[in-house]
Design an enzyme around this catalytic site. Structure first.
Site, PDB file in Angstrom:
ATOM      1  N   LYS A 120       0.831  -1.201   0.000  1.00  0.00           N
ATOM      2  CA  LYS A 120       0.000   0.000   0.000  1.00  0.00           C
ATOM      3  C   LYS A 120       0.871   1.259   0.000  1.00  0.00           C
ATOM      4  O   LYS A 120       0.651   2.183  -0.787  1.00  0.00           O
ATOM      5  CB  LYS A 120      -0.924  -0.006   1.219  1.00  0.00           C
ATOM      6  CG  LYS A 120      -1.867   1.180   1.276  1.00  0.00           C
ATOM      7  CD  LYS A 120      -2.798   1.087   2.466  1.00  0.00           C
ATOM      8  CE  LYS A 120      -2.078   1.361   3.761  1.00  0.00           C
ATOM      9  NZ  LYS A 120      -2.993   1.468   4.918  1.00  0.00           N
ATOM     10  N   ASP A 138      -6.519   0.324   0.795  1.00  0.00           N
ATOM     11  CA  ASP A 138      -6.521   0.383   2.246  1.00  0.00           C
ATOM     12  C   ASP A 138      -7.857  -0.165   2.744  1.00  0.00           C
ATOM     13  O   ASP A 138      -8.610  -0.760   1.979  1.00  0.00           O
ATOM     14  CB  ASP A 138      -6.272   1.816   2.735  1.00  0.00           C
ATOM     15  CG  ASP A 138      -7.400   2.759   2.350  1.00  0.00           C
ATOM     16  OD1 ASP A 138      -8.379   2.316   1.714  1.00  0.00           O
ATOM     17  OD2 ASP A 138      -7.302   3.956   2.683  1.00  0.00           O
TER      18      ASP A 138
END
Length: 208
Positions: A120, A138
């Site tokens: 991420k 996320d």
């Protein structure tokens, strides 16, 4: 969800949340990477408040690499999980200085070799610094994309691949902040406010 409905949703997100987001305060690539690392499980506002002083105290990656853990901890104490983040920041900067000649990698594989940098963080850094298209998954993106019927994956890596197939590439970089905003305000984890949702007419959760 039919393709035309995906475009309807994306158009509504663009209209509501905009198509650009200011990145974290930074003057050097390692600073942006550090800011993104600090933002995990913390708000952007919390991170932004400490960055000017942090980057005055540590003006380059060498400064961070050579600093004691206590110094780094004190500088980021207001950020969640600051002890673990301080350890990762120091190690990450040591790698940048000692192994990479002070340069931050410009590819996903290189970034993933750095301490504290997950997929991420790496994807968001490449999008924000280099404009490289990538879907950053996320908790908000994971939750809302499944509610919309865009993805079925059981983990962020699977959902990332599904969204790359569903979404036009020009939307990849902005879908993250748009769904973060939407997830905080409307499509929350505890209870989605479907009656107030701008996407309700296309949402499989609402329609199901």
């Amino acid at each position: 969800m039919k393709n035309e409905h995906v475009i309807d949703v994306l158009d509504k997100l663009d209209e509501t949340y905009g198509v650009t987001k200011e990145g974290f305060y930074h003057k050097q690539p390692w600073q942006l990477l550090a800011a993104i690392m600090l933002s995990a499980q913390s708000t952007d506002k919390q991170v932004e408040e400490i960055l000017p002083q942090l980057f005055t105290q540590f003006q380059n990656a060498e400064d961070m690499a050579e600093a004691s853990l206590e110094e780094i901890e004190d500088a980021i104490r207001s950020i969640g999980l600051y002890k673990n983040k301080a350890k990762n920041l120091k190690k990450c900067c040591q790698q940048i200085v000692e192994e990479l000649g002070g340069n931050v990698p410009g590819d996903i594989d290189g970034l993933l070799r750095l301490a504290g940098v997950g997929r991420k963080t790496a994807t968001l850094f490449l999008a924000d610094y280099y404009g490289i298209p990538g879907v950053t998954v996320d908790t908000h993106v994971f939750r809302i994309s499944k509610r919309l019927g865009w993805a079925l994956g059981k983990n962020p890596a699977e959902v990332e691949l599904e969204l790359q197939k569903v979404l036009p590439q020009e939307h990849w970089n902005r879908i993250n902040f748009q769904l973060i905003y939407h997830g905080r305000a409307v499509c929350t984890a505890r209870k989605a406010k479907c009656e107030a949702c701008i996407l309700a007419e296309w949402c499989e959760k609402k329609l199901g």
